[in-house]
Design a protein around this motif. Structure first.
Motif, PDB file in Angstrom:
ATOM      1  N   VAL A   1     -15.135  60.015  35.662  1.00 35.21           N
ATOM      2  CA  VAL A   1     -14.803  61.251  36.362  1.00 35.21           C
ATOM      3  C   VAL A   1     -16.115  61.920  36.748  1.00 35.21           C
ATOM      4  O   VAL A   1     -17.080  61.896  35.983  1.00 35.21           O
ATOM      5  N   SER A   2     -16.163  62.477  37.950  1.00 36.15           N
ATOM      6  CA  SER A   2     -17.385  63.152  38.392  1.00 36.15           C
ATOM      7  C   SER A   2     -17.033  64.251  39.376  1.00 36.15           C
ATOM      8  O   SER A   2     -15.943  64.262  39.956  1.00 36.15           O
ATOM      9  N   ILE A   3     -17.965  65.176  39.548  1.00 37.86           N
ATOM     10  CA  ILE A   3     -17.884  66.141  40.639  1.00 37.86           C
ATOM     11  C   ILE A   3     -19.183  65.979  41.422  1.00 37.86           C
ATOM     12  O   ILE A   3     -20.238  66.435  41.001  1.00 37.86           O
ATOM     13  N   GLN A   4     -19.069  65.269  42.529  1.00 36.13           N
ATOM     14  CA  GLN A   4     -20.235  64.856  43.308  1.00 36.13           C
ATOM     15  C   GLN A   4     -20.507  65.854  44.437  1.00 36.13           C
ATOM     16  O   GLN A   4     -19.611  66.227  45.178  1.00 36.13           O
ATOM     17  N   LYS A   5     -21.763  66.254  44.561  1.00 33.78           N
ATOM     18  CA  LYS A   5     -22.131  67.081  45.708  1.00 33.78           C
ATOM     19  C   LYS A   5     -22.239  66.189  46.947  1.00 33.78           C
ATOM     20  O   LYS A   5     -22.789  65.086  46.884  1.00 33.78           O
ATOM     21  N   CYS A   6     -21.696  66.656  48.062  1.00 35.16           N
ATOM     22  CA  CYS A   6     -21.611  65.864  49.291  1.00 35.16           C
ATOM     23  C   CYS A   6     -22.031  66.709  50.489  1.00 35.16           C
ATOM     24  O   CYS A   6     -21.895  67.935  50.482  1.00 35.16           O
ATOM     25  N   VAL A   7     -22.505  66.046  51.521  1.00 35.81           N
ATOM     26  CA  VAL A   7     -22.812  66.699  52.795  1.00 35.81           C
ATOM     27  C   VAL A   7     -22.281  65.830  53.924  1.00 35.81           C
ATOM     28  O   VAL A   7     -22.560  64.636  53.979  1.00 35.81           O
ATOM     29  N   ARG A   8     -21.498  66.466  54.809  1.00 38.62           N
ATOM     30  CA  ARG A   8     -21.034  65.820  56.043  1.00 38.62           C
ATOM     31  C   ARG A   8     -21.372  66.742  57.198  1.00 38.62           C
ATOM     32  O   ARG A   8     -21.037  67.923  57.161  1.00 38.62           O
ATOM     33  N   THR A   9     -22.014  66.192  58.215  1.00 35.95           N
ATOM     34  CA  THR A   9     -22.448  67.033  59.336  1.00 35.95           C
ATOM     35  C   THR A   9     -21.886  66.568  60.675  1.00 35.95           C
ATOM     36  O   THR A   9     -22.271  67.109  61.716  1.00 35.95           O
ATOM     37  N   LEU A  10     -20.979  65.603  60.683  1.00 40.28           N
ATOM     38  CA  LEU A  10     -20.397  65.156  61.948  1.00 40.28           C
ATOM     39  C   LEU A  10     -19.622  66.271  62.626  1.00 40.28           C
ATOM     40  O   LEU A  10     -19.572  66.354  63.854  1.00 40.28           O
ATOM     41  N   ASP A  11     -18.991  67.144  61.831  1.00 41.30           N
ATOM     42  CA  ASP A  11     -18.177  68.227  62.379  1.00 41.30           C
ATOM     43  C   ASP A  11     -18.907  69.566  62.307  1.00 41.30           C
ATOM     44  O   ASP A  11     -18.284  70.611  62.149  1.00 41.30           O
ATOM     45  N   ILE A  12     -20.219  69.550  62.456  1.00 42.86           N
ATOM     46  CA  ILE A  12     -20.990  70.772  62.279  1.00 42.86           C
ATOM     47  C   ILE A  12     -20.554  71.868  63.240  1.00 42.86           C
ATOM     48  O   ILE A  12     -20.545  73.053  62.896  1.00 42.86           O
ATOM     49  N   ASP A  13     -20.155  71.490  64.453  1.00 40.72           N
ATOM     50  CA  ASP A  13     -19.741  72.497  65.433  1.00 40.72           C
ATOM     51  C   ASP A  13     -18.377  73.092  65.107  1.00 40.72           C
ATOM     52  O   ASP A  13     -17.983  74.090  65.711  1.00 40.72           O
ATOM     53  N   GLU A  14     -17.633  72.470  64.178  1.00 39.21           N
ATOM     54  CA  GLU A  14     -16.322  72.993  63.788  1.00 39.21           C
ATOM     55  C   GLU A  14     -16.427  74.004  62.652  1.00 39.21           C
ATOM     56  O   GLU A  14     -15.461  74.702  62.341  1.00 39.21           O
ATOM     57  N   VAL A  15     -17.609  74.079  62.028  1.00 39.08           N
ATOM     58  CA  VAL A  15     -17.772  74.990  60.892  1.00 39.08           C
ATOM     59  C   VAL A  15     -17.517  76.426  61.344  1.00 39.08           C
ATOM     60  O   VAL A  15     -18.069  76.892  62.334  1.00 39.08           O
ATOM     61  N   GLY A  16     -16.679  77.119  60.592  1.00 40.44           N
ATOM     62  CA  GLY A  16     -16.367  78.503  60.896  1.00 40.44           C
ATOM     63  C   GLY A  16     -15.195  78.686  61.827  1.00 40.44           C
ATOM     64  O   GLY A  16     -14.579  79.752  61.863  1.00 40.44           O
ATOM     65  N   ILE A  17     -14.895  77.665  62.609  1.00 38.53           N
ATOM     66  CA  ILE A  17     -13.777  77.758  63.554  1.00 38.53           C
ATOM     67  C   ILE A  17     -12.470  77.418  62.853  1.00 38.53           C
ATOM     68  O   ILE A  17     -11.478  78.134  62.982  1.00 38.53           O
TER      69      ILE A  17
END
Length: 886
Positions: free
Chosen positions: A60-76
């Motif tokens: 079991v883990s809680i992994q920190k992740c980064v995805r930037t393909l949808d960067i323009d969707e952030v906040g929308i």
């Protein structure tokens, strides 16, 4: 329920069910297909592929992740984060579909008092892959979800992969129904704003090949074992359990929004446009914070470019909301306070994190200032031309050349009563992205096909003998030639040899692989030129058979070149000493960003926004050599990762350490690092370390290079010989050579000035003779001359002005050239009377530039340029005559 409590409950639920807790890996892992870890299973990928044997059956883990393909969707949207925490449970050949489904259901629906999340079961829907009857039956018959709340979906929705070659399989997703006020009924198929995905259960049983999109790839075949990989989005569960509207309003991100309100004067919740900007600030600040913590610095490509874009979007959004000064330091401090309980190690790194972020903000604010000035000029010229719209190319130039965001351009255009051709801008952006994507694809490393090594991996790990021995006997358990496993190799073959035991060090941690020989009693002789690891378990000796032959099953003697290993040990231990000295002098912000060491040489990259002054570099070099001279004992300790960190051992970013690690300690607290490399036994054995210099290797990253041991001695001997030669030639003691060279340099500069002055005077004195030699071409006088070599372009121009003056009221043209090695500076002048006939120097110069192999330009009275073809002077003069006759 606070986010930290959600994390705690998830871990406890699965550890109570026998899972091993695994800490989050760095966001940066050594995977050619990924910029960042983008899924919870990425650190476990070698286990799923069968390249490594997992040390546990369930985890079991809680992994920190980064995805930037949808960067323009952030906040929308309500659900996109660039940084997120992926909670997951994993099974490596242990339980499969039923275990994954029932484990997830119990955590979600058990009461809060019983350790669960207390979610109403009637609000949960699930999806399964089209043909996955087994999963659908478990949900209906074992869990009790009504059939109408189980939906089947195709490969794009319910067949999981990382988007690149690797493990894959059908999946089952769990959705939470937010209620009719958030959208249409009908389950996830109808509305994924109302029905929010919170958990994905992947039944990982296949390996995918190359392909694009979510459903256009080949299934290569089954994995060695059926595995479970699940991912529950901590942020999504948090916003549902906290009763807020979206992931940006949870306890971890809302404080950033509140700080943005204070710094900008804007209010969250009033307009959609401003709300998007507040959310961008909150999301990107946290992502930037975590990326910098894991060693990323802003740059113009790769990971650095992603970080730079995120930080600049924060600055841009804050400015659009009304911020006038710097905001980054306060935003980063809020993230530190909110995320610190989950990632306490980042709190100690805060000074470095803030320094990197603020430096980028300061640089971008200057960019915005220069971009604003360019915009104002562009807007003025647009109005002067009677246009109402800035062209797409003008907006693109502002964005691409000056880093000016489109939304700032739109806002300022509106204030100036102008519009912007957004369609033209986006078309140019699309073309640029297409070029970048094609370039990236052409450079991207292909996913390594490890299938040829699988049979050897199944035989067990290579046993490394090299910490204690430079020779050893081993059995040839694998031979690979031209990418294919073979049973035997012959003289002349380039081959990869796998032994069950070896003293050869395989390249890792910046230390290059060993060189040496492999021999057999039957007369085979194989020269080893490199050693690499496969899956961190298998040593592959890349070699050439120079005599005899080699067969599977043979016994072989492996012998490391002792001089190579000695030099490698010196360089690797020297790297540790340089690292420690850097941190003592520059501070803990000088975080390692890469290294390479080979016999006699080392280079060390570290995070720094500023160059290291020469006097400070000299201090670091002296401290390094003082520690070496102290003859500290080098100790190696094998212990747990937790104990190693408690000892103060430094870990490298991007390394995925196991539970048991190797600590290398030199001089007690002076240097203590996690390291699997080979080292000297005492620091004095390193020998002298001589710095070659310090340089930049990218934004925020500096590099120190040095010679070590005998190579350092030889370098100093060469330097001493050069100094001795200079001292002899200058007839001065060695300690006065620098002063004597400075004096000679000053005298040389003064002599050159005097020569130039005399040359100018001589040219001026000869001006009258040149006018006397002028030839008449039609109604014009032409003065053409190639002046003495060494005449500068400035002298040419001054002489041309003088000659024009001497021609007086005559319509005339002056054409002067000079030879300066392979270069040909030239000047062309036209008198006022000749200009009145329609002649322009700027037009004439284009006719003469081509034969000279160059180009030129200027005004109607004077033009100049330079070429690379001295032999073309005659042809250029002939062209000029023809032009004047015309």
């Amino acid at each position: 329920m606070q986010t930290h409590e959600i994390r705690r409950r998830f871990i406890e639920h699965f550890t109570k069910n026998g899972h091993t807790e695994v800490p989050s890996a760095s966001l940066l892992l050594d995977d050619p297909n990924l910029l960042f870890v983008n899924a919870g299973m990425v650190p476990f990928k070698p286990y799923f592929l069968g390249a490594q044997t997992p040390p546990f059956d369930t985890a079991v883990s809680i992994q920190k992740c980064v995805r930037t393909l949808d960067i323009d969707e952030v906040g929308i949207t309500t659900r996109h984060n660039t940084f997120f925490q992926m909670a997951g449970n994993f099974s490596f050949g242990d339980y499969f579909k039923e275990g994954a489904i029932t484990n997830a259901w119990s955590l979600l629906t058990d009461s809060v008092d019983d350790g669960g999340f207390g979610i109403d079961p009637d609000r949960l829907w699930v999806t399964v892959y089209l043909t996955d009857d087994e999963a659908a039956d478990i949900w209906r018959d074992k869990v009790g979800i009504p059939a109408e709340r189980i939906q089947r979906r195709g490969m794009a929705d319910n067949y999981w992969s990382m988007g690149v070659p690797g493990p894959c399989g059908p999946c089952s997703e769990i959705f939470y129904d937010r209620g009719p006020e958030y959208g249409a009924p009908g389950g996830p198929e109808a509305d994924e704003d109302r029905y929010i995905e919170i958990w994905n259960l992947v039944f990982m049983e296949n390996e995918r090949g190359e392909g694009s999109g979510k459903d256009s790839f080949e299934i290569l075949g089954p994995l060695p074992k059926k595995n479970i990989d699940t991912g529950m989005g901590i942020e999504r569960v948090a916003f549902l359990l906290q009763g807020v509207e979206n992931v940006y309003e949870t306890d971890l991100l809302r404080p950033v929004i509140e700080t943005a309100e204070k710094l900008t004067g804007a209010v969250y919740g009033r307009t959609h446009e401003d709300d998007v900007r507040f959310r961008v600030i909150a999301d990107h600040t946290r992502t930037g914070y975590m990326l910098i913590a894991d060693g990323v610095t802003p740059g113009n490509e790769g990971r650095g470019y992603i970080l730079r874009r995120l930080l600049r979007r924060i600055v841009r959004s804050a400015r659009l909301l009304g911020a006038e000064g710097e905001t980054m330091a306060e935003f980063m401090a809020v993230v530190r306070d909110s995320i610190g309980p989950s990632f306490p190690e980042t709190v100690d790194m805060f000074d470095r994190i803030a320094k990197v972020a603020v430096a980028e903000e300061t640089a971008f604010l200057k960019t915005l200032e220069s971009g604003t000035a360019l915009f104002e000029r562009t807007a003025e010229s647009t109005k002067s031309a009677g246009r109402k719209m800035l062209s797409g190319s003008e907006a693109f130039t502002l964005h691409d050349t000056h880093g000016f965001p489109l939304d700032l351009t739109l806002e300022m255009a509106a204030e100036a009563g102008l519009e912007v051709d957004e369609a033209g801008f986006r078309e140019l952006m699309a073309e640029q992205k297409a070029r970048a994507k094609a370039d990236s694809k052409s450079k991207k490393h292909a996913h390594a096909d490890l299938s040829v090594y699988r049979p050897f991996l199944d035989l067990g790990d290579t046993r490394f003998l090299g910490y204690d021995e430079l020779t050893g006997e081993g059995e040839v358990v694998g031979l690979v030639r031209d990418g294919e496993a073979v049973n035997e190799v012959a003289e002349g073959d380039s081959v990869e040899i796998i032994l069950d035991r070896t003293p050869f060090y395989a390249e890792a941690g910046g230390q290059l692989g060993d060189r040496g020989l492999i021999t057999t009693d039957s007369g085979a002789r194989v020269e080893v030129g490199d050693v690499q690891k496969i899956g961190k378990r298998l040593w592959v000796h890349r070699a050439t058979v120079t005599s005899g032959g080699l067969e599977l099953g043979q016994s072989a003697a492996a012998e490391v070149n002792p001089l190579w290993r000695k030099g490698a040990n010196q360089a690797h231990s020297g790297t540790h000493m340089v690292h420690a000295a850097l941190r003592q002098i520059l501070g803990d912000d000088a975080v390692q960003a890469g290294s390479l060491n080979r016999p006699g040489y080392l280079r060390f990259d570290f995070s720094s926004t500023d160059a290291v002054p020469s006097d400070v570099l000299a201090q670091i070099e002296e401290l390094t050599n003082s520690a070496i001279d102290a003859d500290h004992e080098v100790n190696t300790i094998e212990t747990s990762l937790k104990k190693a960190k408690n000892m103060g051992a430094m870990a490298l970013f991007g390394e995925n350490y196991g539970d048991e690690v190797r600590v290398v300690e030199i001089g007690g607290p002076f240097s203590i690092e996690l390291c699997g490399g080979t080292h000297v036994s005492s620091s004095a054995q390193i020998g002298p370390v001589v710095f070659l210099g310090e340089s930049s290797v990218g934004s925020g990253v500096r590099r120190v290079e040095a010679y070590v041991g005998m190579d350092a001695f030889r370098h100093q001997a060469r330097e001493r010989a050069v100094l001795s030669g200079l001292a002899t030639a200058l007839k001065a003691p060695a300690d006065q050579v620098q002063d004597r060279v400075d004096s000679l340099s000053d005298r040389l500069k003064n002599a050159e000035k005097e020569i130039n002055s005399l040359r100018s005077a001589q040219l001026a004195a000869n001006a009258g003779q040149l006018v006397d030699k002028a030839e008449r071409v039609g109604e014009l006088l032409l003065v053409s001359e190639t002046v003495p070599e060494g005449t500068s372009a400035g002298d040419l121009r001054q002489l041309a002005q003088d000659l024009k003056g001497r021609l007086g009221s005559e319509p005339g043209v002056v054409f002067l050239t000079a030879k300066d090695g392979d270069k040909v500076p030239f000047v062309l002048g036209v008198t006022k009377a000749a200009q009145d006939t329609g002649l322009k120097a700027g037009d004439l110069v284009k006719a003469i530039a081509e034969p000279l192999g160059g180009r030129g330009g200027g005004k109607p009275d004077m033009a100049q340029g330079a070429g690379t073809n001295p032999d073309g002077i005659g042809a250029a003069t002939s062209r000029l005559r023809s032009a004047l006759q015309g």
